[in-house]
Each structure stands twice: as structure tokens, then as C-alpha cells.
Design a protein around this motif. Sequence first.
Motif: not given
Length: 371
Positions: A42-47
Motif C-alpha cells: 500500500x502507498x503511504x505518506x509521512x505526516x
Amino acid sequence: MHTNALIRILTVASLVVFLSSCHSASNETVATDPAQDPDIRYEAVKIAASRPTRELNLPGELESYYETDLYPRVSSYVRSLHADIGDKVKKGQVLAELEAPELTANLTEAYSKVKAAEAVHEASKATYQRVLRANRTTGAISPVDLDAARTKAISDSLAVVAANAHYTSVQQLVSYLKITAPFTGVITDRRLSPGAFVGPGGQNSVPMLKIRQLDRLRLRVAVPEAYLNNNYKGNTVQFSVRSFPNQTFTGKINRVSNTVRPETRSELIEIDIQNTNEKLKPGMFASARLPVHSTEGSMYVPKTAIVSTMDRTFVIKVENGKAVHVTVQKGDEAVGQTQVFGDLKPGDTVLKRASEEIANGTSLKVQLASN
């Protein structure tokens, strides 16, 4: 016998259909549970705490930097006008001449009083000097006569000062008979004509001329209270006008009112515009694009990372390889980003595209998205 054969054929067909449906159901079950597939990432991003930039389109009206109505200061008649609507004038240029015979007579009278006072003063001063020379001879002049001559000379000198002050004041009134331009600009209106009586008791409520500055304009816009945490002073702003829809103009914010108007809950700012080619005109409607920043330290996530259901709104945080549903509240929206408030902190990893089908506690493999 034909009946038995028919029954056998129907039985075999029913069995085939049943097995086929079971096989399809099994495949469908596998397909609807992608979270359990170990090969899916899954694609994820860091806040990250940031201050995304956005623009506010604020309406306003162009105004002259200087504009004023010209009124006469003394009761008089309009003798001549040297400027009309549309004329460009320079600072100090004579725009109109008035006439007031009584002021001219008063000036002459004041001048004669100055000369008379000077003559009297010259005579008393000469008398005092003769008395001083005679006083060198002992007993020639009594002390009383000496003091009287000195007092007379001083009194006459003060009379000269008073006469000159009166003459200067009348001169000032006479100078008001010439209406001059207070700044360089353009005459935009003329209301009176030669022969009109102006001043107290006349058409004093009507301005003789109106003048506006064109080479420098100002644009006033109201900034909503929600964006007053930004420091606008000194920033460059782009704006457009309806008369030139394909052109963009620029100005600089030079003044901020520092007061929120209760009726509009907004703060007034002024944008200075150099209009050297005089292409823009006062009164034009303008739309200014004002860059604003969100509150410092706000956390933003992609809009697709937020899941809204009937019960709550949440994002899916990835912690130790597990999906964790974190309830959030949505705030301001920027380009492709949404401000969130909840049990999150900068550096947390969340799914870029979340779904309520991913259950809490599901094992996930993620890869950080490029943007």
C-alpha cells in the motif's frame, strides 16, 4: 426409459452449475480481501507539520492615491478658469482665478498702515537718539523725559510689527484668490463657471474642481478574520481588472489597518500601485490574489487518506506493520491536502488511499509514495 435418461441429464447439469457457483464464490471471497494478500503493498505518506500556501481572491476598487475637491476659501467671484475636465495639471499650477474687490482694498489699506507705522517709528527713534545725545550733558535732560522717549520708540516699533502682521494676513487672504493644484493629477470634474459667486454665503457647498492622481493608485481589500495570522505588510500582490481580462498587474501592501471591522469581521489592507503609464483608472473593479498560509504547525494529509463513515472520520496509521484507525477532525483544505486534528504527530505514516474495508489491526506492507 426416456424419462430416466432425462432425469440423469438434469441431475448432472445441476451438479455442474453448483460446482461452478462454489468455485466462483471462492474466487470472489479471495478477491474481496486484498488486505490478506502478502504480495500487496500500500502507498503511504509521512505526516509533516507544514504551512501550505493558498490564495484568496478578494474584490476591491481602485482608488487614486490622492484625490480632493477644491473649494474657494474666501467670498469672491470666479473670474477665470484655466483647467477643465480631463486636463493634466502639475503641482502648484494655477487652475482658477477669483476676484474680490474688498480684499484688494483691504490689502492696500494694510500696506498704508505699515508705511505709516514705520514713519512714526522712524520719528520716535530719531527723537530718542537726540535725547540720548543731549543726556550726555549733565542736567540737560531729566530722567523722566529720557524714559518717555525710550518708551515711545519701543511702542512705535511694536506698532510696526503689528501692522506687518496684519498686512501679511491680508496678503494670505488675497493669495486664496488663486486656486492652485495641490498635487500632480487630472481634473475629473468642474462644477462652476466664470461669474459664479463662491465662498461663505454663495455656492460654497459645491466644489469648483475635482482632481485625482493617476500615476499612483491604491487598492483596498478586506481580509477575513480567519487569515489575520499572516504578515501581509510588504508583500507583493497580483490582481486583475475586468477591462484587461488577459493581463495581470502587481502592487505592494504598504498599509494594514490592524483593526477588525465588526460588521464584516475583516481587516482592511491597502495595496500601492505604480501606474506610470496611467493604464488603470480610479473606480475600476479589481480582483486581488492574496497568498495566505495556514496556521503554523498544522498537520495535512492527502484528501484520499481520510475515510468518512456514518459513525466517524478516520485515517489509517501504519504502526509496527499493523493498520490503526485514528479518529480525526477535518480542518482547512488546501490544494489536494486536508488539515486534520487527532492523535497524530509529525513523522507518523498513514495510508495515502484509505478504505473502511481495511480492518483495524490488519497486517500491511507499505511503500512511501513519491509525493
